[in-house]
Write a protein that holds these residues in place. Structure first.
Motif, short mmCIF file in Angstrom:
data_model
loop_
_atom_site.label_atom_id
_atom_site.label_comp_id
_atom_site.label_asym_id
_atom_site.label_seq_id
_atom_site.Cartn_x
_atom_site.Cartn_y
_atom_site.Cartn_z
N PHE B 298 0.83 -1.21 0.00
CA PHE B 298 0.00 0.00 0.00
C PHE B 298 0.86 1.25 0.00
O PHE B 298 0.44 2.31 -0.45
N ALA B 299 2.08 1.15 0.57
CA ALA B 299 2.95 2.30 0.68
C ALA B 299 3.16 2.94 -0.69
O ALA B 299 3.16 4.16 -0.84
N LYS B 300 3.33 2.08 -1.70
CA LYS B 300 3.59 2.59 -3.03
C LYS B 300 2.37 3.36 -3.56
O LYS B 300 2.50 4.46 -4.11
N THR B 301 1.19 2.78 -3.37
CA THR B 301 -0.03 3.43 -3.81
C THR B 301 -0.18 4.80 -3.17
O THR B 301 -0.67 5.74 -3.79
N ARG B 302 0.24 4.89 -1.94
CA ARG B 302 0.09 6.16 -1.22
C ARG B 302 1.29 7.10 -1.46
O ARG B 302 1.36 8.17 -0.84
N GLY B 303 2.21 6.69 -2.31
CA GLY B 303 3.36 7.53 -2.60
C GLY B 303 4.32 7.64 -1.43
O GLY B 303 4.95 8.66 -1.22
N LEU B 304 4.42 6.55 -0.66
CA LEU B 304 5.26 6.62 0.53
C LEU B 304 6.28 5.50 0.59
O LEU B 304 6.89 5.28 1.63
#
Lengths: 283, 415, 511
Positions: B298-304
């Motif tokens: 999910f981190a990638k989806t959230r740009g994190l």
């Protein structure tokens, strides 16, 4: 004397045996709550040292905001109880008294959806609330408001069904008389039905209150923040750790949590009997 | 009438706008999920420094308990899921298969801070999904008020129990207080010859070898049984073990490193050791697993993703971060620098030493039971079958060995 | 007073205001739902708004006025999840096939990278070089530096750089660093910067870059993956995975959830590993629910009969007897669990035995029934007392005058009448216990399980707890299969309940 014995002795013996059976586990909870070691071990049935450490922990440890949990549970459960009965009573009235197309099918659907093993629908509820969260963070996943909405939806089926039983048992002469006087159904509902059914509504509200108060599977998934948890979730935390069990605080917390319900229960006993007889599903 | 309604709508719309604000999409808030004890402790440890990741803040959400955390991460999606989840190493295979974890690549210097077996725990199909945070292991403690010297063999303990059973009103000889009858009890099974798996000389798991059921069965018969009934030395459940040990009615107990302070609080010294084996030279191996801080997809989806990886390295994987955290959490730190730090307590070090003497990595791919029967359910079933139901120790041992063999064969591809 | 409130102008104003408020809030939500692309929810809300306003402002549609709020809540939180579950039962929704196909392709691509043999990594600064995203990379061991853009790799002269104490270049000519807080969400985070041949440099964390290469590529037109190392092709196998064309056993992970139509239902019948445990669990579920109802009813009735006379202390008995019903069940179930412990539990202590309650299937089942008896007998006691009072006294007196002894009166008159009055409740209780998840989950967790002998379900597992384990268990989660089982459970319980309704209908016409 012998007549008294013959007539009443077995009644008392039955009563006493069943009371002991009913009280025994509760007595153990009380002992455990006063036992400092935090275990469920029964060393003796009469406690030797009484310690209030477990109770103190609940009220003083800042990592266990027990009173906040208690408040959350009471608020959520009361809200659900009141609203679900208000909404449910209106539907029940319609199902019982008014004539409309598809009434029979409606009643059957209502009964059937209650039979669905709700636990499996958990994933779907989660997905829905997650989506709600994307546009209304105040209502979605992780909020008490969201949880209340789900509880309301869940309570609806049972409550309408229960209340319909009550409405059916209220003689129709009264509302027929009202109809002749020119009252609309809405007026009949407010002026005749609601006052008559008030005690019964209170009982159904109490039952939903208890049900909501006890619920922990949805609550532990939804209420993540320490400050927003309910008592049932908080209590489970004591004994559901990865490897550890703390029975002492659990017992103390359970006793405090039980007190309000037990008091309401004992004081409304008379109503509850009539309420249950008309058709409940707990048991 | 209609004008009135429109007015009310407009008014309420303004009110409503205040209540429901939509979260902004580009965020600099890294979200970490953890359980009820680790969560608050991580939150506290993060306060030691403000800029663990420059330009980003960290929010820790602590769930009500470990099961609730597992439930939530199983259901979470990118909308509400975390960037990092701190959980058990055996979650890795399932979560990775479900596409919930993202791999990370560590530099050689970062890798050197941990022992390779710890990475083993957090890997699936040769991809690393997390940073080892704390070591979870068990060790045997003995009650010095009952036993003056450390036992050298399993037999010594059994002899002691038989000799003092009545005079000291012992409830059992050895019991498992921490980690349960599968994870915690591996050390006992291993002491009697039933390891979950064996290793090749190059450190990889030998997928062709399982324990010898005849030897193990005979050892169980010799040490734990009296005819076909339990001799009372080793109970088949872990319930009550801790209390009985603390009460002095059990001389030996396998305890977990997360609750050693409960024992020191009652005045016990940390006389920790591996469970002695049948021979003095082959002590029972305990699982030494790690809890990991895992990176979610999910981190990638959230740009994190990059920021979350920085937090993993700078906080979870650094000496500084682990010292700050373990000062409160009081488990043995996984990171080498933190493990040797002066602030680490004797109890934490004692477990570290026991782990060094006899431990075995916990490999989820094998233990979680690709054959459908997991190690976790099988070993407790063995104890119950033999110690409670009085079934034949060797016959049951053969069934156990067959399950282990099937799991090893199926896990081959995942190692 | 109340009448004016309900009839007059005041009532209309109150109605208009509250309806307007509700409409406004819902409208607001609809709008933001629409903005966040949650179309299904937006549609639902829009329909709700229209229905609400139409219903409450129209003079007709009276029944709808009463049950619309209830119906809306039910639809949103009960019926929709049920439909979702039914749909899921036709998917191969399980561990390894959990996400959608688009997400699975994304994950496979993200996983299909590998480090170079040396695991090369550099300290980096992320920024822009002449307007383009670029990495300023420092190889501190060799004191060599370069800037890498998507298309170029430009070696740098250390003299021209600003280098910190550990040897990492912080700035270079024509290079502007990005503020740290902007890096992670910037496009640069997913770019591939030029390194060497097939190997590229990419941002790992905010200040570390690693050298990787892609191992699989996705071929959009044919919906295939191709290995860039071996050239092997991976096809959609129609069952939620890409598999190697030459070796169908070699799957790419993760897979996705794919329609499986009725295969989950077919497995219930055909797959031995599913069918056998399911059958034994079903039998136990029926036994458990029946025994529970019978014991609870028997003990409740006994008590009700015993206390049906105003004997001394009846109020005290009654107050004590309702306690099990009033205390939170989560607490009492867990406490009972502790009491049944073999080594130190209170029950073995009293019996002076060492019974392994939760390790032995028979004892575990006895324990479950006993605990459920404790939880439920007060309910039947209350219900029976209420019903006993409802039986007309003349009926019993008449029987007594006819020379029937008390036992005969009970057997011939009281019991049949009670059973008739209470049959809907008995059936409701049966249906409730059929799905009594909390009890099993908290007390035994479904165990014990003779796993060594290949048992998959535990001895006290009932259908709902068994299904929960299949759906949300720790290792392999099969939501598709679990959904299929719950659909089946639904039909069974529904049949029982409809039968119950029929019985109560009979009763209505009687009175």
């Amino acid at each position: 004397m012998t007549k008294w014995l013959r007539e009443n002795l077995w009644r008392h013996i039955t009563g006493i045996i069943m009371c002991v059976f009913a009280l025994f586990p509760l007595y153990l909870v009380v002992i455990t709550s006063f036992n400092e070691s935090g275990s469920l071990k029964i060393t003796s049935f009469i406690p030797t040292d009484i310690s209030f450490a477990n109770y103190k922990l609940l009220f003083t440890d800042e990592r266990i905001p027990y009173m906040t949990w208690m408040k959350n549970s009471l608020v959520i459960a009361s809200f659900v109880a009141v609203v679900s009965v208000v909404v449910g009573a209106a539907s029940a009235f319609a199902f019982s008294r008014l004539k409309f197309k598809g009434k029979k099918a409606g009643i059957q659907i209502l009964l059937l959806i209650q039979m669905f093993p709700a636990i499996l629908a958990l994933s779907a509820v989660y997905v829905i609330m997650e989506r709600v969260y994307t546009f209304a963070p105040g209502l979605g996943l992780g909020t008490q408001a969201g949880l209340i909405l789900i509880y309301l939806g869940g309570a609806m089926g049972v409550n309408i069904w229960l209340l319909k039983g009550f409405v059916d048992s209220i003689p129709t002469e009264l509302d027929e008389a009202a109809k002749i006087d020119g009252a609309t159904p809405v007026q009949t509902y407010w002026l005749i039905f609601i006052p008559l059914a008030a005690p019964v509504l209170a009982v159904v509200a109490l039952l939903s209150f208890i049900g909501t108060f006890n619920e922990f599977i949805l609550a532990r998934l939804f209420l993540v923040d320490m400050e927003s948890r309910t008592v049932a979730v908080g209590l489970q935390q004591f004994i559901g750790g990865q490897f550890s069990e703390n029975w002492g605080p659990f017992a103390a917390g359970s006793i405090i949590a039980s007190i309000p319900i037990v008091i309401i229960f004992l004081s409304l006993q008379r109503y509850i009997i009539s309420g249950l007889t008309a058709g409940s599903v707990k048991g | 009438m209609f004008r009135f309604k429109t007015l009310a709508v407009a008014l309420a719309a303004v009110l409503g706008a205040g209540i429901f604000t939509v979260p902004s999409s580009a965020t600099t808030e890294i979200v970490v999920w953890a359980d009820e004890t680790r969560g608050p402790n991580i939150r506290e440890a993060l306060k030691a420094k403000t800029n663990w990741v420059q330009g980003y803040t960290v929010t820790v959400r602590a769930f009500a308990n470990f099961d609730a955390l597992k439930d939530a991460i199983d259901k979470a999606t990118a909308t509400t899921g975390p960037d990092i989840v701190v959980g058990a190493n055996d979650w890795v295979p399932t979560l990775a298969k479900n596409g919930k974890l993202a791999p990370l690549t560590l530099t050689a210097a970062q890798r050197a801070r941990f022992s390779p077996s710890q990475f083993y725990d957090l890997s699936y199909k040769r991809k690393l999904y997390g940073i080892p945070v704390d070591v979870n292991n068990v060790a045997m403690i003995y009650n010095t008020r009952l036993v003056t010297t450390a036992p050298k063999t399993f037999g010594e303990m059994v002899d002691y129990y038989k000799a003092n059973k009545t005079s000291k009103s012992l409830k059992a000889g050895l019991c498992v207080a921490g980690g349960g009858m599968s994870w915690g009890a591996h050390s006992v099974a291993s002491a009697l010859g039933a390891d979950a798996y064996f290793f090749n000389s190059n450190g990889t798991i030998n997928t062709g070898r399982v324990f010898n059921p005849t030897t193990f069965g005979n050892n169980v018969k010799t040490y734990l049984l009296d005819g076909n009934k339990s001799n009372g030395f080793f109970p088949a459940t872990d319930a009550g073990c801790k209390d009985n040990f603390l009460a002095g009615t059990v001389p030996f107990a396998v305890i977990g490193n997360w609750e050693w302070t409960d024992y020191t609080a009652k005045g016990f010294t940390m006389n920790l050791m591996p469970v002695p084996g049948v021979n003095a030279t082959s002590p029972g191996k305990a699982f030494g697993s790690v809890s990991g801080a895992m990176l979610t997809s999910f981190a990638k989806t959230r740009g994190l993703e990059a920021a979350a990886k920085s937090l993993l390295v700078n906080f979870f994987g650094s000496t500084e971060g682990q010292v700050a955290y373990q000062k409160i959490e009081k488990r043995p730190p996984a990171e080498k620098g933190a493990a040797n730090d002066a602030s680490v307590a004797a109890g934490q070090k004692g477990f570290g030493a026991a782990a060094a003497a006899a431990s075995v990595p916990q490999v989820g791919a094998v233990l979680n039971g690709p054959s459908g029967k997991s190690y976790w359910d099988s070993l407790p079933a063995y104890w119950t079958a033999v110690l409670v139901d009085g079934k034949d120790a060797t016959v049951e041992a053969r069934k156990l060995a067959a399950i282990y063999r099937a799991n090893l064969a199926l896990a081959k591809g995942d190692l | 007073m109340l009448t004016t409130l309900i009839r007059g102008k005041v009532a209309f104003v109150i109605k208009a205001i509250s309806l307007a408020l509700i409409t406004a809030v819902l409208l607001m939500l609809t709008q933001s739902a629409f903005a966040q692309e949650q179309y299904a929810i937006a549609l639902f809300l829009a329909i709700a708004i229209i229905l609400l306003n139409y219903t409450y402002f129209s003079k007709k549609r009276v029944p709808l006025k009463f049950f619309l709020p209830g119906v809306l809540l039910l639809t949103a939180f009960v019926i929709t999840p049920i439909l979702y579950t039914v749909v899921m039962s036709t998917y191969n929704y399980r561990t390894g096939n959990y996400i959608s196909k688009e997400q699975a392709i994304e994950r496979i691509k993200a996983l299909a990278v590998e480090s170079d043999p040396d695991g090369t990594a550099f300290d980096i600064v992320v920024g822009r070089y002449r307007g383009e995203f670029a990495l300023l990379a420092s190889d501190i061991n060799n004191s060599s530096y370069f800037i890498s853009t998507v298309s170029d790799r430009i070696p740098l002269d250390p003299e021209s750089l600003e280098i910190d104490e550990i040897g990492v270049a912080q700035s270079a000519p024509d290079f502007t660093p990005l503020p740290p807080g902007k890096i992670s969400s910037s496009k640069a985070a997913s770019l591939r910067f030029k390194f060497d041949g097939e190997y590229f440099l990419t941002i790992e964390s905010l200040n570390v870059g690693v050298v990787l290469r892609q191992t699989l590529e996705y071929l959009q037109p044919t919906d295939q993956f191709r290995s860039l190392i071996t050239g092997a092709l991976y096809d959609d196998n129609g069952n939620g995975n890409y598999v190697n064309v030459d070796d169908p056993e070699e799957k790419l992970e993760p897979g996705w959830r794919d329609p499986a139509w009725f295969s989950n239902f077919a497995r219930l019948v055909q797959d031995d590993r599913v069918r056998t445990p399911l059958f034994s669990v079903f039998v136990w579920t029926v036994v458990f629910a029946s025994l529970t109802v019978i014991t609870q009813f028997a003990f409740g009735l006994l008590l009700a009969l015993a206390l049906n006379k105003p004997i001394r202390g009846r109020r005290i008995y009654r107050s004590i007897l309702v306690l099990p019903y009033a205390v939170p069940s989560i607490m009492s179930i867990l406490i009972w669990g502790g009491m049944f412990n073999t080594e130190f539990g209170a029950i073995n202590e009293i019996l002076g035995q060492q019974i392994a309650w939760f390790q032995d299937p028979t004892f575990a089942r006895v324990a479950v029934i006993l605990v459920n008896l404790w939880l439920g007998f007060p309910y039947f006691y209350l219900v029976c007392s209420g019903s006993l009072q409802a039986i007309p006294g003349e009926l019993l007196e008449a029987a007594a005058i006819d020379g029937a002894n008390p036992r005969q009166v009970f057997r011939r008159i009281t019991l049949p009448l009670l059973l008739q009055i209470l049959s809907p409740l008995l059936i409701a209780s049966f249906a409730f216990n059929f799905n009594n998840f909390n009890l099993i989950y908290l007390l035994t967790g479904g165990g014990p399980k003779q796993q060594l002998d290949g048992e998959i379900a535990g001895a006290t597992d009932i259908l709902i707890s068994y299904t929960y384990q299949i759906a949300f268990g720790s290792n392999i989660q099969d939501l598709g299969l679990a959904s299929a089982i719950s659909v089946i459970i639904f039909f069974i319980v529904a049949a029982i309940s409809l039968y119950g309704v029929k019985r109560s209908k009979v009763l209505e016409s009687f009175s």
